[in-house]
Scaffold this motif. Structure first.
Motif, PDB file in Angstrom:
ATOM      1  N   VAL A   1      36.529  39.400  39.394  1.00 55.69           N
ATOM      2  CA  VAL A   1      36.421  39.158  40.783  1.00 55.69           C
ATOM      3  C   VAL A   1      34.938  38.362  40.836  1.00 55.69           C
ATOM      4  O   VAL A   1      34.798  37.703  41.735  1.00 55.69           O
ATOM      5  CB  VAL A   1      36.334  40.417  41.652  1.00 55.69           C
ATOM      6  N   SER A   2      33.976  38.683  40.211  1.00 53.12           N
ATOM      7  CA  SER A   2      32.709  37.922  40.392  1.00 53.12           C
ATOM      8  C   SER A   2      32.786  36.504  39.853  1.00 53.12           C
ATOM      9  O   SER A   2      32.203  35.754  40.489  1.00 53.12           O
ATOM     10  CB  SER A   2      31.483  38.495  39.475  1.00 53.12           C
ATOM     11  N   ILE A   3      33.827  36.312  39.142  1.00 55.05           N
ATOM     12  CA  ILE A   3      33.993  34.879  38.660  1.00 55.05           C
ATOM     13  C   ILE A   3      34.670  34.120  39.779  1.00 55.05           C
ATOM     14  O   ILE A   3      34.447  32.938  40.170  1.00 55.05           O
ATOM     15  CB  ILE A   3      34.940  34.749  37.261  1.00 55.05           C
ATOM     16  N   LEU A   4      35.510  34.652  40.589  1.00 51.02           N
ATOM     17  CA  LEU A   4      36.464  34.256  41.389  1.00 51.02           C
ATOM     18  C   LEU A   4      35.792  34.130  42.972  1.00 51.02           C
ATOM     19  O   LEU A   4      36.237  34.105  43.919  1.00 51.02           O
ATOM     20  CB  LEU A   4      37.837  35.031  41.579  1.00 51.02           C
ATOM     21  N   ALA A   5      34.674  35.061  43.098  1.00 51.19           N
ATOM     22  CA  ALA A   5      34.235  35.147  44.159  1.00 51.19           C
ATOM     23  C   ALA A   5      33.916  33.806  45.066  1.00 51.19           C
ATOM     24  O   ALA A   5      33.572  32.731  44.523  1.00 51.19           O
ATOM     25  CB  ALA A   5      32.634  35.839  44.118  1.00 51.19           C
ATOM     26  N   PRO A   6      33.819  33.934  46.337  1.00 50.94           N
ATOM     27  CA  PRO A   6      33.721  35.332  47.536  1.00 50.94           C
ATOM     28  C   PRO A   6      34.866  35.971  47.591  1.00 50.94           C
ATOM     29  O   PRO A   6      34.798  37.167  48.070  1.00 50.94           O
ATOM     30  CB  PRO A   6      33.279  34.628  48.727  1.00 50.94           C
ATOM     31  N   ALA A   7      36.107  35.385  47.323  1.00 51.85           N
ATOM     32  CA  ALA A   7      37.244  36.171  47.546  1.00 51.85           C
ATOM     33  C   ALA A   7      38.432  35.821  46.484  1.00 51.85           C
ATOM     34  O   ALA A   7      38.531  34.842  46.048  1.00 51.85           O
ATOM     35  CB  ALA A   7      38.071  35.673  48.962  1.00 51.85           C
ATOM     36  N   ALA A   8      39.145  36.902  46.153  1.00 51.32           N
ATOM     37  CA  ALA A   8      40.045  36.598  45.018  1.00 51.32           C
ATOM     38  C   ALA A   8      41.404  37.096  45.169  1.00 51.32           C
ATOM     39  O   ALA A   8      41.515  38.225  45.766  1.00 51.32           O
ATOM     40  CB  ALA A   8      39.508  37.289  43.681  1.00 51.32           C
ATOM     41  N   GLU A   9      42.514  36.464  44.699  1.00 49.16           N
ATOM     42  CA  GLU A   9      43.862  36.907  44.948  1.00 49.16           C
ATOM     43  C   GLU A   9      44.047  37.863  43.531  1.00 49.16           C
ATOM     44  O   GLU A   9      43.612  37.657  42.584  1.00 49.16           O
ATOM     45  CB  GLU A   9      44.847  35.801  44.985  1.00 49.16           C
ATOM     46  N   ILE A  10      44.978  39.026  43.808  1.00 44.58           N
ATOM     47  CA  ILE A  10      45.368  40.006  42.798  1.00 44.58           C
ATOM     48  C   ILE A  10      46.007  39.170  41.484  1.00 44.58           C
ATOM     49  O   ILE A  10      45.732  39.394  40.401  1.00 44.58           O
ATOM     50  CB  ILE A  10      46.254  41.020  43.060  1.00 44.58           C
ATOM     51  N   ARG A  11      46.778  38.312  41.820  1.00 42.92           N
ATOM     52  CA  ARG A  11      47.313  37.376  40.630  1.00 42.92           C
ATOM     53  C   ARG A  11      46.467  36.565  39.767  1.00 42.92           C
ATOM     54  O   ARG A  11      46.535  36.454  38.669  1.00 42.92           O
ATOM     55  CB  ARG A  11      48.449  36.437  41.282  1.00 42.92           C
ATOM     56  N   HIS A  12      45.261  36.126  40.391  1.00 44.12           N
ATOM     57  CA  HIS A  12      44.129  35.369  39.785  1.00 44.12           C
ATOM     58  C   HIS A  12      43.422  36.292  38.907  1.00 44.12           C
ATOM     59  O   HIS A  12      43.251  35.957  37.798  1.00 44.12           O
ATOM     60  CB  HIS A  12      43.466  34.530  40.896  1.00 44.12           C
ATOM     61  N   VAL A  13      43.060  37.379  39.572  1.00 38.33           N
ATOM     62  CA  VAL A  13      42.342  38.327  38.798  1.00 38.33           C
ATOM     63  C   VAL A  13      43.085  38.911  37.460  1.00 38.33           C
ATOM     64  O   VAL A  13      42.718  38.965  36.546  1.00 38.33           O
ATOM     65  CB  VAL A  13      42.076  39.780  39.648  1.00 38.33           C
ATOM     66  N   ALA A  14      44.329  38.933  37.735  1.00 36.36           N
ATOM     67  CA  ALA A  14      45.401  39.452  36.713  1.00 36.36           C
ATOM     68  C   ALA A  14      45.483  38.602  35.470  1.00 36.36           C
ATOM     69  O   ALA A  14      45.406  38.934  34.425  1.00 36.36           O
ATOM     70  CB  ALA A  14      46.741  39.863  37.242  1.00 36.36           C
ATOM     71  N   ALA A  15      45.286  37.241  35.865  1.00 35.01           N
ATOM     72  CA  ALA A  15      45.462  36.271  34.869  1.00 35.01           C
ATOM     73  C   ALA A  15      44.089  36.324  34.072  1.00 35.01           C
ATOM     74  O   ALA A  15      44.095  35.936  32.688  1.00 35.01           O
ATOM     75  CB  ALA A  15      45.392  34.798  35.438  1.00 35.01           C
ATOM     76  N   LEU A  16      42.799  36.568  34.703  1.00 32.22           N
ATOM     77  CA  LEU A  16      41.643  36.489  34.060  1.00 32.22           C
ATOM     78  C   LEU A  16      41.626  37.715  33.017  1.00 32.22           C
ATOM     79  O   LEU A  16      41.068  37.614  31.978  1.00 32.22           O
ATOM     80  CB  LEU A  16      40.595  36.526  35.021  1.00 32.22           C
ATOM     81  N   VAL A  17      42.058  38.857  33.385  1.00 27.07           N
ATOM     82  CA  VAL A  17      41.972  40.068  32.470  1.00 27.07           C
ATOM     83  C   VAL A  17      43.182  40.200  31.664  1.00 27.07           C
ATOM     84  O   VAL A  17      43.404  41.440  30.949  1.00 27.07           O
ATOM     85  CB  VAL A  17      41.675  41.171  33.361  1.00 27.07           C
TER      86      VAL A  17
END
Length: 930
Positions: free
Chosen positions: A283-299
């Protein structure tokens, strides 16, 4: 909120002003945690209560690399609801809102004006509050839009609210633009102060908890510096230790400073399972706002697992319990981001870029992450950065484009890709306008590396234009010779390069006369290809330079060829510009002006600032020849303003000259002086062809101030220049001014010599306007019946030409000569004609002189018109013509960047002056446009 009454009152006043139809700006500045966002939240609530629409955006740790990212946050809903309604100049904004490339702007300003017009269109539905939080993390093109809005905010029912952390003065664009925004709000700068002991006590005793001791309050004020967020974190830290502010000791409080709070945040993360900590890092990489699908792709975890992790982090006060996912505070985001090792951060940014690209997001969004990846010679990274640069350039975002290209070159690219990237970097540097020498070097480097001669020639043409624009025609000509030194070049490229060299010869004859002579071998070309058309256009300009206007006009007409030259070379084409100028000088306004209008519309639609400024300069020439003084002033000022948005270069003095010429006729002598003072007419520019206007304007201004000796000196300098350059054209009729200056100095023989020279040249030039002006000027210095006869002959020719202002002067001269011959009655008709024409031309100074002469004959001239078409101001007439053409008030407001209320007020005054009751009567009440 505590201790914020004064700040809230000022921000509520901002909303009240917008609700009442008056624009306003406020800038909230404070350190992280001081409560800026809470103030913005309260302002949004107050605006909603007053019926204002709200558009909101927020900068983030990694937002600065995404060109127009903040704009898309503000106007994203337009994609779904209003994009199809954008038309005219506002349509240029669609590429920005969709995140795609389109035929593009050569500077940010047309795109910014288009986005401004989008907002003006939205304001037709009611007042708006625009809120941008954490603007210190905003991208540079979006900050430019905020600056444009701030400069014009008083014109619209718009409240603009910007919040940022204090920044040290810097030379980077973000620091400079934030400083400019802050400076625009000296009376609306809101700086939330640190909380005092009473407010800190109240925060510590929140939710009905017992009040802390005085020593605890004092310690808390000291360790948090009165920062509300840090005070809250003190309470949270105590609660996690099983303590409360009421039971804590002073020593415990002093151990909870900002550093320990950040350590506490890291500790909260470290005790979590690695999979949940990884979600916070993503989420810190995608800040200020992140979509769940993008967070899922990163982790690399399923979305439902990520959602559970987000809920856990929200329970710990690290993430906010809403979507899209955000940290509870930027301080928390910063703490998480700071703990990431550089290699891991770079790896996560690459994953973020891949995730965005996989779902078709704009390349600029992915590029903002790739900027933070480690260079690894990856061709995919180079390709995405190149695509992002092309998109950014098409949107006028030159600085982000330069950053993308610098990073792509550092990857590094494969050798075959390097010339194209260098050429794009040259374009970005040129559009940025900060270092034109570096832009030229990049173009030249691209040409050296490019294996294809024809493509290398394109890079060298770009470099040559910049060298010429910077005032170095000799170097520009040498650059265009390089392709021929490398070997055979195909016929079409040869024609284009030779035409380009000839265009420099037209502008700077001392450097380019051989290039002009070389074109003669192609005089019989049919004009079947773009290269042939370009050659014909420059042949026309060469004939013009020699004073052979009829031959020049015929070639110019062939070159324009039903729009094919414009289609092939675009509105910035020098040959196209030269051909139009030739037709105007040949009195062929009927051919030139419709084509000029089409080209100007195309330049504006493409966001081509330099092309638009050049074409507006030609429009100023056309309007001046037709005697539309206010129109000349307006067009030349607009051209000059556009030039200064990029760099005035060598074209600035010419436009300033027309501003000054018109200002003298309008009676605004200080305005004329100011235009000439800012013209930048330095000695090394004197040898350029199109610089007669500023000399003529300076002489006219000196005459208007009674300084005929100075006027004669100015025009002698111009005469020396024309002789040195071998100019045979009569494009700038400065000899009429020189005759007037000589007569004012009682140098009649000198005046006769100048008038005779003008008459001889006009016989070869042989167009009605030039021939009529020469005859009238000759009559001015000839005594008795012969002079009257020449004036009348000149007037007869001028009546059949577009030159209304010259006709008005000739009528005035005839009336004065008749009055000197004691024929007062005969003098009245030409003097009345002069007065009427001067009024119609908007030439206040000339009208006053005609009125004085009429009074001297014993006649009673009418006063200034207060009704009818002639009484309309330039702004009123422009709005009236748009309304008569069927435009609605909202469409007029969008096109002219005005409020609907302003348009309504102007039309009300128009109806009164024209004596009509509605817009349906406008077409019949307005006089035809000359």
């Amino acid at each position: 909120m505590l201790q914020r009454e004064a700040e809230l009152a000022r921000l509520h006043a901002l909303c009240a002003a917008a609700a009442d139809g008056h624009g306003a700006l406020a800038f909230v500045e404070g350190h992280a945690g001081i409560g800026k966002t809470r103030l913005l939240d309260a302002t949004v609530a107050a605006a909603t209560d007053r019926g204002l629409g709200v558009l909101r955006a927020r900068g983030g740790l990694h937002e600065q690399g995404d060109a127009y990212g903040i704009v898309r946050q503000l106007l994203g809903f337009v994609l779904d609801e209003r994009l199809a309604l954008l038309h005219g100049p506002a349509a240029l904004a669609t590429g920005v809102l969709e995140g795609r490339a389109q035929p593009g702007a050569d500077s940010p300003f047309p795109v910014l004006h288009a986005l401004h017009r989008v907002l003006v269109t939205l304001l037709a539905d009611g007042p708006l509050l625009l809120v941008v939080d954490d603007a210190h993390w905003a991208d540079e093109p979006s900050l430019r839009l905020l600056d444009v809005l701030a400069a014009r905010v008083d014109r619209h029912p718009l409240a603009l609210l910007v919040a940022a952390r204090p920044r040290r003065p810097g030379r980077d664009d973000t620091a400079r633009l934030l400083a400019a925004l802050r400076a625009r709000a000296p009376d609306a700068l809101v700086e939330p102060a640190p909380l005092g002991p009473a407010a800190v006590r109240e925060l510590l005793a929140r939710d009905g908890a017992p009040a802390p001791r005085d020593d605890v309050v004092r310690a808390c004020v000291q360790v948090t510096a009165g920062n509300p967020y840090l005070v809250g974190e003190v309470v949270t830290s105590l609660e996690r230790a099983g303590r409360t502010p009421a039971t804590a000791t002073e020593a415990e409080i002093r151990g909870l400073g900002p550093a320990s709070i950040a350590a506490s945040l890291r500790l909260r993360l470290s005790v979590l399972p690695p999979s949940i900590e990884a979600v916070a890092e993503a989420v810190s990489i995608l800040a200020p706002a992140a979509e769940i699908r993008h967070v899922a792709a990163l982790v690399d975890r399923p979305g439902d697992e990520v959602a559970v992790a987000v809920d856990v982090l929200a329970g710990l006060g690290i993430l906010a319990p809403r979507r899209p996912v955000r940290f509870t505070h930027p301080i928390v985001a910063q703490a998480v981001s700071d703990e990431l090792p550089p290699a891991q951060r770079a790896r996560l940014h690459r994953r973020a870029a891949d995730a965005l690209l996989a779902e078709g997001q704009p390349p600029t969004r992915a590029a903002s992450h790739l900027l933070r990846c480690e260079a690894a010679g990856d061709p995919e990274v180079v390709a995405v950065l190149r695509a992002a640069a092309v998109t950014a350039l098409a949107q006028g975002a030159a600085t982000p484009a330069r950053r993308y290209l610098d990073r792509a070159l550092a990857e590094p690219p494969a050798l075959p890709d390097r010339p194209g990237l260098l050429g794009l970097l040259g374009q970005a540097l040129a559009a940025e306008g900060v270092d034109l020498d570096e832009a030229c070097r990049r173009f030249e480097e691209a040409a050296e590396l490019e294996p294809t001669r024809e493509t290398a020639a394109v890079h060298l043409e770009h470099a040559a234009r910049l060298r010429l624009f910077s005032g170095d025609p000799a170097r520009a000509l040498r650059l265009l010779d390089r392709p021929f030194a490398r070997g055979t070049v195909d016929r079409e490229t040869t024609l284009r390069l030779r035409a380009h060299q000839a265009s420099i010869g037209v502008l700077a004859p001392l450097h380019g006369r051989p290039e002009l002579e070389r074109l003669e071998q192609w005089a019989a070309l049919p004009g079947d290809t773009p290269g042939e058309l370009a050659v014909l256009a420059e042949l026309a300009a060469a004939r013009w330079l020699q004073g052979r206007i009829r031959d020049a006009a015929a070639l110019a007409q062939r070159a324009l060829a039903d729009g094919r030259l414009l289609a092939a070379e675009g509105p910035l084409s020098t040959g196209f510009n030269h051909a139009l100028h030739v037709l105007l000088d040949a009195d062929r306004h009927d051919l030139a002006e419709p084509v000029l209008g089409e080209a100007l519309a195309l330049a504006r639609a493409q966001g081509a600032t330099l092309a638009a400024s050049s074409l507006l300069g030609l429009r100023a020439v056309a309007l001046w020849r037709r005697g539309d003084v206010p129109g000349t002033h307006r067009a030349a000022q607009e051209a000059l303003a556009l030039l200064h948005e990029v760099s005035p270069g060598m074209a600035g003095p010419a436009q300033a000259g027309y501003v000054a010429l018109a200002a003298v006729e309008l009676g605004d002598l200080p305005g004329a002086q100011a235009a000439l003072d800012g013209a930048g007419l330095v000695p090394q520019l004197h040898d350029l062809t199109f610089l007669g206007a500023p000399f003529d304007a300076r002489a006219r201004l000196q005459l208007a101030r009674g300084r005929s000796r100075e006027a004669r000196d100015t025009l002698e300098e111009l005469a020396d220049r024309d002789r040195r350059l071998g100019l045979g054209h009569l494009s700038t009729p400065w000899r009429r001014t020189a005759v007037e200056a000589a007569l004012a100095h009682d140098a009649r023989e000198e005046a006769r010599t100048i008038a005779d020279e003008q008459l001889r040249r006009s016989e070869r030039w042989d167009v009605p306007s030039a021939r009529g002006l020469a005859l009238a000027t000759s009559g001015l210095v000839t005594a008795g019946p012969r002079g009257i006869e020449q004036l009348r002959a000149g007037i007869a020719l001028l009546e059949g030409s577009p030159a209304r202002l010259d006709l008005a002067r000739a009528q005035l001269d005839l009336g004065r000569l008749l009055r000197r011959e004691r024929r007062e009655t005969d003098a009245r008709d030409p003097l009345r004609a002069a007065l009427d024409l001067a009024d119609r031309c908007g030439a206040a100074t000339l009208a006053d002189r005609a009125r004085e002469e009429l009074l001297a004959t014993g006649a009673r001239p009418r006063g200034a018109r207060t009704s009818g078409d002639a009484a309309l101001t330039a702004g009123e007439r422009r709005i009236a013509r748009l309304a008569a053409a069927g435009r609605t008030n909202r469409e007029i407001a969008a096109e002219l960047v005005l409020s609907v209320r302003t348009v309504e007020n102007h039309l009300g005054r128009v109806y009164g002056k024209l004596g009509i009751g509605s817009r349906h009567e406008l077409a019949g009440a307005l006089e035809p446009e000359r």
